[in-house]
Structures are given as structure tokens and as C-alpha cells.
Design a protein around this motif. Structure first.
Motif, PDB file in Angstrom:
ATOM      1  N   ASP A  99       0.332   0.173   6.362  1.00  0.00           N
ATOM      2  CA  ASP A  99       0.896   0.040   5.014  1.00  0.00           C
ATOM      3  C   ASP A  99       1.830   1.228   4.840  1.00  0.00           C
ATOM      4  O   ASP A  99       1.394   2.367   4.687  1.00  0.00           O
ATOM      5  N   THR A 100       3.140   0.948   4.898  1.00  0.00           N
ATOM      6  CA  THR A 100       4.131   2.024   4.969  1.00  0.00           C
ATOM      7  C   THR A 100       4.783   2.250   3.613  1.00  0.00           C
ATOM      8  O   THR A 100       5.438   1.356   3.085  1.00  0.00           O
ATOM      9  N   THR A 140      14.456   3.486  -0.256  1.00  0.00           N
ATOM     10  CA  THR A 140      15.846   3.529   0.200  1.00  0.00           C
ATOM     11  C   THR A 140      16.264   4.991   0.407  1.00  0.00           C
ATOM     12  O   THR A 140      16.940   5.325   1.384  1.00  0.00           O
ATOM     13  N   ASP A 197       7.407   7.439  -8.151  1.00  0.00           N
ATOM     14  CA  ASP A 197       6.150   6.694  -8.036  1.00  0.00           C
ATOM     15  C   ASP A 197       4.966   7.527  -8.513  1.00  0.00           C
ATOM     16  O   ASP A 197       4.953   8.746  -8.354  1.00  0.00           O
TER      17      ASP A 197
END
Ligand code: 6R9
Length: 651
Positions: free
Chosen positions: A411-412, A416, A502
Motif C-alpha cells: 500500500d504505497t 504527484t 494529508d
């Protein structure tokens, strides 16, 4: 919801035995990368062929007002030579690209490194013939065909900067990007077949160029043979190729010369042109491709992303080709002609690593296991996911039904802006937990900050915003033409750190769990959408006086687009108007931006200073009315009751 949060899935001994890194190797290499970044990256930059070696590894300043990021700054190289020419001696006849067309009845193509070299050389000479020079920008608006990779590498060869625009974007969105980077040439195709339907791409380019400089030229790849409207600045690729040689001398580029610009959504209306440079990006995509996917010589690697997104840049083109891999490029969609399409491709081409997005996994999971079980998937070794948090149900299905509990899942987490993976398990080293991107890649220093105070949280177990304390070679360098915006977006809020946008949680084992964006960016099917972009499209319609857009949980897309729309006085809401607004947004931005739900809002909740309170709108969209928080500071608290009543009525 399944609670898998405490379960861990270690790799099998057999997998670890053949892997590039076991736990001990990861720990040792990670420690070295943090304690001695110069030494670590000087060593690993040797995976790339340099024309002139660099003498300085890194030169980085994260201070707002003075941000500057340079890697290998006095080295020179050419990216296309690294992705093509240097493999000719050892693997000229090996397949570089497997192209799987949209229609399964059409035959796949295998392009060897030798053939790739000739295609790239020709296309590079065609671009030169059209007047493209070192430093010029070239926009690509193409289907998923090998010419997309040739065009990227051809630009790299002559030192032109490519900017790929996803072919699902509208003519208006395309025009904004052509103008944004002042492109000299747009490369497109006549049509783009996808899922059994064909989009007239050339037509979209014609419409877009009405809003651009008259000098912009168009280079057209013949894909479908359909009729297209032709203009004086248009050139057919196949005709141009007849005139030029397939040998093109590569330009010697500085490590910090831009390789490409890629536009991405931010929290304001205008997309940002993310700039990546040559040396650091290539080192980083190459090393992450090898370690994250445990890629070995001879493997067949398939990343299902579109080249219009960063995932396609880094893990269809640059990373795999820099490593001399066989990379698979798929023109179609996972659900056409049926939900077995991906697994058929995996079987036919004996795919070893498969890399996709949670939204695709959820969509396929919903169609039933029989579509997977029909095919022989025994070639698969590693499964990857990217783009958004993966829910444990989808993770478990991926692991059991696709991977037969025999393929580690990576799970990477990345963006961008980051060029390549920042948080990811190495599949032979790190036990995974469903829904966690686990631990940092080499050289990556994640920190969790308190959102308000900006204080770094030292405790292992915590929750906050995710920042990076130091640079890594694949980091974006600037926003095209607007360095101030780059600094303001990423380095202003938390001084001295790169702010990812995030939120995240860190558990007792130090594993990272991404909780989603903390800014006004929503993640629809793994694609970034600025709420402001959708809002400005909506208010551009004559019937709309005001609009506020938020994300809400969507079973397949991850997040759906929820639009609150206030109409002009005297305009009545109707089903027809709702449809019209949906079509309008599709046309303004593209199909991915179409609102999933439009709610008529007689008024929007605002602070007394006029700011829309999205927090409240988000809660209402989620049907969560008990935690609206304090609404007393609103200018008109009663609008909230109206909105709730409307939301309840629509169920
Ligand atoms: C590569 C890519 C970046 C945003 C990022 C985050 C989300 C990406 C994720 C993930 C949870 C993962 N994201 N990978 N969230 N787990 N493994 O997707 O780039 O289009 O720029 O999006 O996507 O929110 O900030 P991009």
C-alpha cells in the motif's frame, strides 16, 4: 466495517528469501539513508548513467521565503538514454513495452528495447522538425498507446519539457494547461477507444486550441482511422516520420533541468503545474520501482494507471524503463467487456507485479469472484495499491481472491508532488496491516504535527497532519512559473517542513495510517479534485448563484462529490436543471468532476466574515447531524436546519 487493524500479515519465508530486502536489510539501509543521506544517495545514484558525474549530492533549504531543492546539481544525464539506449547492449531484444489494446479481440503488441529506441528517435526528430527546442513545452493529450511513452521519452531526449494532460479532461481544461505552460506543440490522436466507446480526441484539441495561441501546432497519431477536422498547423505523425531518421543525438541535460510539468488539483481553483527535474526524479522512481515491487530482471510489471497521472509517469514509464523492465500498458478499462479483463491480461502476459487503485479493486470485488477464478493468476508475486486509503474489506479481497494469500500487498502512499513512493512496505521485509501504508521508504523522514500548534508529536502513537522533515530526490522543485505559490502551499503552514495536505495516525508499531486530506481537496476514485474547481464550474452556470462542494463517503469511488447549490432568485429547482448542471460540470472540467449528488440549498452556512463552513456541510453530506459542532458563530444559524431537512428528505 471489518476491523483488521491489529492483524499483521508477514511475508512468507520463501518470498523473503528471494527478495531484494529482508527486515534486517531494510533497517540497515533506512538507518544509513537517514544518518548519512549524502553517502546513501551518492551510492544509489549509481543506478543511473551520468554523462558528467555530480560532485554534490544535495542542496536543500525548506525555509519559507527561500525554499530551494537541488539534488546532484552539477551532474548531467539524459533520461531517455537511461530508459532506452543503455539497455540496448544487454537486452535490445527484450520486450520493453507490452501494449494491450482496448478491445480484447485485437492483438497485443510487444515492443523491444531496440524498437523503442527507433520509435523514440523518430518522434524526437519529428518534434525537432516541428521547431521544438530544448526547454520548450509539449503537451500530450493521448490515449494509453505506446506513442504516449515514445512522446514522453522523445521530449526527454531533446530536452523539451512534457506536460501530459489526462485524455478524459475537457477542451477547456486542456486549453488552460496548454496556456499555463505555453506549449508549442500538442500531441494527440484521432480517436481514443476506451471500454468499447471512442472519444474524438482531435476534436477536443480543435476546440481547446480556439482559446490558445495561433502558433500552437498539433501532431496527430493515427489510432482509429476515423475522420477528423484538419487545420493548417496539424501534422500526421506517420507522415512526418517518413521524412526523418530514427537516430537522434540525445541532449546533455543538467540534473536540475525540468523533465516534466504535471498539473494537479490543489485547494484553490487553479490547477498547479508540478515541476519535476531530471536526475533526482529518475534515481527515485528507479529505486522505488525496484524495492517497493521487489522487481527482478525478467519480471513483467503492470501498473493500471493512466499516463495522465503521476502514477503512470513514474511506474509505467520512467521507473520501470530505467530498470530495463517489461512494462505493460493497457488502453482499456477493468470492467469491459467484463470484470475479468484485468485477470485475463495478467494470465495472458504472465504479469508478476500488479499495481492498481482501491476504487478499481472495490468495483471488481462487487462483480463477484467468478471473474477472477476463471483465470490462472499464478504468475503474480506482488500486488500494489495507490491513490487513496484502502478499506480492509477491499484489502482482504485483494489478498485472498486475487493474491491467493501468497502475494504481499504494498500500500504505497505518495503524491504527484513526491514523484515516487514515500510510505510503503517493502514486500519481503515489512509485515503488512490492511489499510496502513506502513513505514517510510529509504531517505524519507515523516513527522506527525499537531494541526493547530504545528508542534512535532514525539510519542509513537498519535494522530495529526503528515509532514516531511527533509527532502528526497524525487521531490517536486517548484510550481511552474510560480515559485511563491510553491512555497506558500507546501512550506508556509508548518515552518521548516514539507506539508503533505494529508492527515495520519501512527500506531504503537510506528506504522502510518493515512486518514485523508485535511485541505479542500477530495479524492474521487483515486483522482484529486479541488472542491474550488468544481465550485467555480458550477457558479459559471447562469442559474447558479452560489455553490459549495464537499466529499462524502462513496462505496466504490471512496469519496463522491456532493454539491450544495443555491440558485439565482426566480430560478426554480427541477430534475432537468439538476441534469443540466451535471452535464455542465462534465463539459467544463471532465467526466471525473461530475457531482454525484446535488442538493438545492436556499442558503449556505457562513461565518460572519462570509466564509463557508465546509466542516458543517461535510457532516450533513455524511448524514452525521450529532457532531455539527458549534453553529452559533454562523451569520444565519437557521440555514443549517433547512439543509438538514433537505438532506433527510433525499434519504
Ligand atoms: C500517487 C497519487 C495524492 C493524494 C495523497 C493522499 C492520497 C495516495 C494513498 C493515498 C492513502 C495511499 N493517497 N496514495 N491515501 N493511502 N496509499 O495518488 O498522487 O493524485 O497527487 O494524489 O492521494 O491523499 O495526498 P495524487
Amino acid at each position: 466495517m471489518l476491523d483488521e487493524s491489529n492483524k499483521t500479515y508477514p511475508p512468507t519465508e520463501a518470498f523473503t528469501a528471494q527478495a531484494h530486502a529482508d527486515k534486517e536489510t531494510y533497517d540497515r539501509m533506512y538507518a544509513q539513508s537517514i544518518e548519512d543521506p549524502d553517502g546513501f544517495w551518492a551510492e544509489h545514484a549509481k543506478r543511473i548513467d551520468w554523462i558528467k558525474p555530480f560532485s554534490k549530492v544535495r542542496n536543500v533549504n525548506f525555509d519559507h521565503g527561500d525554499v530551494s531543492i537541488k539534488w546532484f546539481e552539477d551532474g548531467t544525464l539524459n533520461a531517455s538514454v537511461n530508459c532506452v539506449d543503455r539497455h540496448l547492449a544487454d537486452r535490445g531484444d527484450q520486450t520493453a513495452i507490452i501494449w494491450e489494446p482496448d478491445d480484447p479481440a485485437d492483438e497485443a503488441q510487444h515492443i523491444t528495447y531496440k524498437q523503442l529506441h527507433a520509435h523514440v528517435g523518430k518522434m524526437a526528430n519529428v518534434l525537432k522538425e516541428m521547431g521544438v527546442k530544448r526547454g520548450d513545452r509539449v503537451v500530450l493529450y493521448l490515449p494509453m498507446i505506446p506513442q504516449a511513452a515514445y512522446a514522453m521519452l522523445a521530449c526527454a531526449r531533446i530536452g523539451a519539457i512534457h506536460s501530459v494532460v489526462f485524455a478524459g479532461f475537457s477542451p477547456d481544461a486542456l486549453a488552460a494547461r496548454v496556456n499555463g505552460c505555453e506549449a508549442k506543440v500538442v500531441i494527440t490522436s484521432d480517436g481514443a477507444p476506451r471500454g468499447g466507446r471512442t472519444t474524438n480526441l482531435k476534436d477536443n484539441v480543435n476546440k481547446a486550441l480556439l482559446h490558445c495561441d495561433d502558433d500552437v501546432k498539433t501532431l496527430v497519431v493515427r489510432r482509429t482511422g476515423q475522420q477528423v477536422a484538419w487545420h493548417e498547423n496539424d501534422y500526421w505523425l506517420h507522415e512526418m516520420e517518413e521524412k526523418v531518421s530514427d537516430q537522434c543525438e540525445p541532449e546533455e541535460m543538467n540534473a536540475e533541468d525540468p523533465l516534466f510539468v504535471l498539473y494537479t488539483s490543489g485547494s484553490t481553483g487553479k490547477p498547479k503545474g508540478v515541476v519535476h527535474t531530471t536526475g533526482g526524479y529518475l534515481v527515485f522512481t528507479s529505486i522505488t520501482h525496484q524495492y517497493t515491487f521487489d522487481y527482478h530482471d525478467g519480471d513483467v510489471f503492470w501498473c493500471t494507471a493512466d499516463v495522465g497521472w503521476v502514477t503512470g509517469h513514474s511506474y509505467i514509464v520512467y521507473g520501470p524503463l530505467a530498470n530495463g523492465a517489461t512494462t505493460l500498458m493497457f488502453e482499456g478499462v477493468p470492467t469491459w467487456p467484463d470484470a475479468g479483463r484485468c485477470w485475463q491480461v495478467c494470465q495472458d502476459h504472465k504479469v508478476n507485479q500488479f499495481y492498481t487503485a482501491p476504487t478499481a479493486i472495490r468495483a471488481l470485488m462487487g462483480k463477484g469472484n467468478e471473474h477472477v477464478e476463471k483465470y490462472d493468476l499464478s504468475s503474480l508475486k506482488v500486488l500494489g495499491t495507490v491513490g487513496e486509503p484502502i478499506n480492509p474489506e477491499a484489502w482482504t479481497w485483494y489478498n485472498e481472491v486475487v493474491g491467493k494469500e501468497n502475494c504481499p500487498i504494498v500500500d504505497t502512499w505518495w503524491q504527484t508532488e513526491t514523484g515516487g513512493h514515500l510510505l510503503t512496505p517493502l514486500p519481503g521485509a515489512i509485515p503488512t496491516k490492511p489499510g496502513s501504508a506502513t513505514l517510510p521508504f529509504f531517505g524519507v523522514k515523516p513527522v506527525v504535527l499537531e494541526p493547530e500548534s504545528g508542534k512535532v508529536i514525539e510519542e509513537t502513537e498519535c494522530e495529526g497532519v503528515l509532514c516531511l522533515a527533509d527532502s528526497w530526490p524525487g521531490q517536486m522543485r517548484t510550481v511552474y512559473g510560480d515559485h511563491q505559490r510553491f512555497m506558500d502551499t507546501y512550506f508556509q503552514q508548518y515552518k521548516g517542513y514539507y506539508f503533505s495536505g494529508d492527515g495520519c495516525r501512527r500506531d504503537k508499531d510506528g506504522y502510518y495510517w493515512i486518514t485523508g486530506r485535511v485541505d479542500d481537496v477530495i479524492n474521487v476514485s483515486g483522482h484529486r479534485m479541488g472542491t474550488a474547481e468544481v465550485e467555480s464550474a458550477l457558479v459559471a452556470h447562469e442559474a447558479v448563484s452560489e455553490a459549495a462542494v464537499v466529499g462524502y463517503p462513496h462505496p466504490v469511488k471512496g469519496q463522491g462529490i456532493y454539491a450544495y447549490v443555491t440558485l439565482m432568485r426566480g430560478t426554480e429547482p427541477s430534475e432537468d436543471l439538476r441534469k443540466e448542471l451535471e452535464t455542465w460540470v462534465r463539459k467544463e472540467i471532465g467526466p471525473i468532476a461530475k457531482p454525484d449528488l446535488i442538493q438545492w440549498a436556499p442558503g449556505l452556512p457562513k461565518t460572519r466574515s462570509g466564509k463557508i463552513m465546509r466542516r458543517i456541510l461535510r457532516k450533513i453530506a455524511e448524514n452525521d447531524y450529532d457532531s455539527l459542532g458549534d453553529t452559533s458563530t454562523l451569520a444565519e444559524p437557521e440555514v443549517v436546519d433547512d439543509l438538514i431537512e433537505n438532506r433527510r428528505n433525499r434519504g
